[in-house]
Design an enzyme around this catalytic site. Structure first.
Site, PDB file in Angstrom:
ATOM      1  CG  ASN A  22      -1.557   1.345   1.461  1.00 31.61           C
ATOM      2  OD1 ASN A  22      -2.475   1.753   0.761  1.00 31.61           O
ATOM      3  ND2 ASN A  22      -1.042   2.070   2.459  1.00 31.61           N
ATOM      4  CE1 TYR A  34       0.195   7.944  -6.811  1.00 27.95           C
ATOM      5  CE2 TYR A  34      -1.482   8.561  -8.419  1.00 27.95           C
ATOM      6  CZ  TYR A  34      -1.097   7.855  -7.291  1.00 27.95           C
ATOM      7  OH  TYR A  34      -2.015   7.049  -6.643  1.00 27.95           O
ATOM      8  CB  VAL A  71      -9.955   7.346  -0.490  1.00 29.66           C
ATOM      9  CG1 VAL A  71     -10.132   7.244   1.020  1.00 29.66           C
ATOM     10  CG2 VAL A  71     -10.563   6.126  -1.171  1.00 29.66           C
TER      11      VAL A  71
END
Length: 242
Positions: free
Chosen positions: A91, A165, A198
């Site tokens: 993660n 990214y 999120v």
């Protein structure tokens, strides 16, 4: 909570906050012992205490995914503590600096690109390969790589221009497919997931989904049956195109 599950151990990297913590909490709630991987000692301990308070068995693992020495020490600690690893959730990830055109492809700061790749891709390879001997000892081992639809070439890498990214997640997806091919004849099932947009400090809390919602797909992939899908890219809705 079945007896079989009681002794299963899951390592979640970057688990002291946000989606990582929610994944740890979700796996802990269904009976996994949580190895909580994080760099910062104080934050790691605080996260372990929060899990303990929720009735989850957890222990902290000092883990900097960019350091060979740290990753090797984490594997050694896990071997001594648990003897095997049932689930690895990669993660830990960073967005990288984007100010001053650093992630505009036309003015891309190569140092930012290197830094992002070191955590988001090299870190995943470093941790996965160090943990594979422990995963091979488990009956139903699972590896879940937390990716992003920003890495989807088919979807056109939507969202803001993030030329460090977004490609890091494309590379992570490709690496996931490579691992799945290599481990096709083993019990180790490898998949990638996108938690969605999120609300965490990663997004400045300016997002519609709670960390628990984002964690759900990772938890599902971490607990797949033995005939579950391999080498896929999934979100709550199902398969995400590469």
């Amino acid at each position: 909570m079945g007896q079989v599950n009681d002794t299963k151990t899951a390592l979640v990297t970057g688990a002291n906050k946000g989606i990582g913590f929610a994944i740890a909490q979700g796996l802990g709630a269904i009976g996994f012992t949580i190895a909580l991987g994080a760099r910062d000692g104080a934050r790691r301990q605080e996260a372990v205490e929060r899990l303990d308070a929720a009735g989850i068995t957890a222990f902290g693992v000092p883990l900097d995914v960019t350091s060979d020495e740290s990753v090797a020490a984490a594997a050694s600690a896990l071997e001594q503590r648990a003897g095997r690893l049932d689930v690895l959730v990669n993660n830990a990830g960073i967005a990288g600096r984007a100010d001053g055109g650093r992630q505009d492809p036309t003015t891309l700061d190569l140092d930012v690109l290197r830094t992002v790749l070191d955590t988001n891709v090299f870190g995943v390879v470093r941790v996965t390969n160090a943990m594979l001997p422990l995963l091979h000892r488990a009956d139903s081992p699972r590896i879940v790589n937390v990716s992003s639809t920003m890495g989807s070439l088919a979807l056109g890498a939507g969202g803001p221009l993030m030329a460090a990214y977004a490609p890091s997640k494309s590379l992570l997806n490709s690496m996931t497919a490579q691992y799945a091919r290599r481990l096709a004849d083993t019990p180790i099932i490898v998949n990638a997931c996108c938690p969605g947009f999120v609300a965490t400090d990663f997004t400045g809390y300016n997002a519609p989904r709670a960390p628990e919602q984002g964690a759900a797909i990772a938890i599902r992939l971490a607990t797949l049956p033995d005939d579950g899908p391999r080498g896929g890219f999934f979100d709550d809705e199902g398969v995400i195109p590469w």
